[in-house]
Design a protein around this motif. Sequence first.
Motif, PDB file in Angstrom:
ATOM      1  N   ALA A  17       0.833  -1.201   0.000  1.00  0.00           N
ATOM      2  CA  ALA A  17       0.000   0.000   0.000  1.00  0.00           C
ATOM      3  C   ALA A  17       0.867   1.251   0.000  1.00  0.00           C
ATOM      4  CB  ALA A  17      -0.929  -0.005   1.218  1.00  0.00           C
ATOM      5  N   GLU A  18       1.936   1.236   0.768  1.00  0.00           N
ATOM      6  CA  GLU A  18       2.817   2.404   0.833  1.00  0.00           C
ATOM      7  C   GLU A  18       3.519   2.637  -0.489  1.00  0.00           C
ATOM      8  OE1 GLU A  18       2.762  -0.120   2.967  1.00  0.00           O
ATOM      9  OE2 GLU A  18       1.865   0.857   4.737  1.00  0.00           O
ATOM     10  N   GLN A  19       3.941   1.562  -1.138  1.00  0.00           N
ATOM     11  CA  GLN A  19       4.603   1.703  -2.434  1.00  0.00           C
ATOM     12  C   GLN A  19       3.627   2.206  -3.497  1.00  0.00           C
ATOM     13  OE1 GLN A  19       6.071  -2.313  -2.718  1.00  0.00           O
ATOM     14  NE2 GLN A  19       8.187  -1.692  -2.286  1.00  0.00           N
ATOM     15  N   ALA A  20       2.386   1.724  -3.444  1.00  0.00           N
ATOM     16  CA  ALA A  20       1.391   2.187  -4.406  1.00  0.00           C
ATOM     17  C   ALA A  20       1.164   3.683  -4.258  1.00  0.00           C
ATOM     18  CB  ALA A  20       0.079   1.423  -4.214  1.00  0.00           C
ATOM     19  N   VAL A  21       1.046   4.160  -3.032  1.00  0.00           N
ATOM     20  CA  VAL A  21       0.880   5.596  -2.789  1.00  0.00           C
ATOM     21  C   VAL A  21       2.058   6.371  -3.362  1.00  0.00           C
ATOM     22  CG1 VAL A  21       0.833   7.370  -0.999  1.00  0.00           C
ATOM     23  CG2 VAL A  21      -0.631   5.350  -0.789  1.00  0.00           C
ATOM     24  N   ALA A  22       3.267   5.863  -3.156  1.00  0.00           N
ATOM     25  CA  ALA A  22       4.451   6.552  -3.660  1.00  0.00           C
ATOM     26  C   ALA A  22       4.445   6.629  -5.179  1.00  0.00           C
ATOM     27  CB  ALA A  22       5.715   5.846  -3.157  1.00  0.00           C
ATOM     28  N   THR A  23       4.030   5.562  -5.823  1.00  0.00           N
ATOM     29  CA  THR A  23       4.007   5.554  -7.286  1.00  0.00           C
ATOM     30  C   THR A  23       2.975   6.546  -7.821  1.00  0.00           C
ATOM     31  OG1 THR A  23       4.734   3.251  -7.338  1.00  0.00           O
ATOM     32  CG2 THR A  23       3.696   4.102  -9.332  1.00  0.00           C
TER      33      THR A  23
END
Length: 356
Positions: A17-23
């Motif tokens: 979830a955190e990586q998706a937000v960053a992308t």
Amino acid sequence: MTTPRTEHLVLPGVLTAEQAVATVHGILAAQREDGAIPWFRGHHLDPWDHVEAAMALDAAGEHAAAERAYAWLARHQNDDGSWYAAYTDGEAALVQDRARETNFVAYVAVGVWHHYLSTGDDAFLDRSWPTVRAAVEFVIGLQQPGGQIGWKRADDGTPTEDALLTGCSSVHHALRCALAIAEQREEPQPDWELALGTLRHAIRSHPERFLDKSRYSMDWYYPVLGGALTGAEAGARIREGWDRFVVPGLGVRCVVPNAWVTGGESAELALALWATGESDRALEILQSIQHLRDPESGLYWTGYVFDDGAVWPRELTTWTAGSLLLAVAALGGHEATVAVFGGELLPLGLDTDCCA
């Protein structure tokens, strides 16, 4: 910045979830205030990749940002319904490449339909209809007697009769979405239905009508991704090119025999695999390109030269991130993305068979 919705963008070994937000934030950071989404800040914008990035924003719930992207297209559409192939990054949006490529022009229909399905915004669809209609009329105006569509119109107005299989497969997808928009608005478009049917027949049955670009992986999987090949035919095509283009653990070659895998082609192949029911293989492909992820920005490098162990080019592109997010959204069951790329409910047009 807002907090993107990530319930459909979490995939084991691909995105937390955190990586998706960053992308998503990486794409938003590249978007200009006027809605333009260049490849990256300081680089050019092309209409096709602009739409792909906008669709990724919709998949993340960033609907206002996506709508700004479509408003940018409406403001910059030429009188003949087209857009130019490239615009400089900046407020002036100067034309960098004055060719008008048919697959670039058509793709607005895919994005508009995806945005509508993501939001249910009838007013947006009403505003966008003139833009989509003019774009489609420009594109089918370059259709050849054999069904294939010439790939561009030059700046002096000269049409190019040569057709590209990848581009025409993308146009096939766009025409289906354009017809879905027309159906929603109860505005029948029989000419579009005929254009779609003859184009599909050319893609399925007449490879000789297209320039030979078989060294490129996009010519391999795009007839599947664009929905012209389905079922057993789609599966057979994927199997035929697998060993030529897929590099286990690294991704998909852009072109053989070059030792260069690219994130965009890999993510698009994953979408095509998912559309044929090969979700496990799609997941494996997406997992294999995580070596391209830049942890600082959340974006993805365009490609990797595996013989040299080098990232190349040194570009973190919004469209690479967009293609990955769309593939993840499809696997995650995002309804609009599933509908647009699964294609089961998209119109088929009129069946034609010049060989009968």
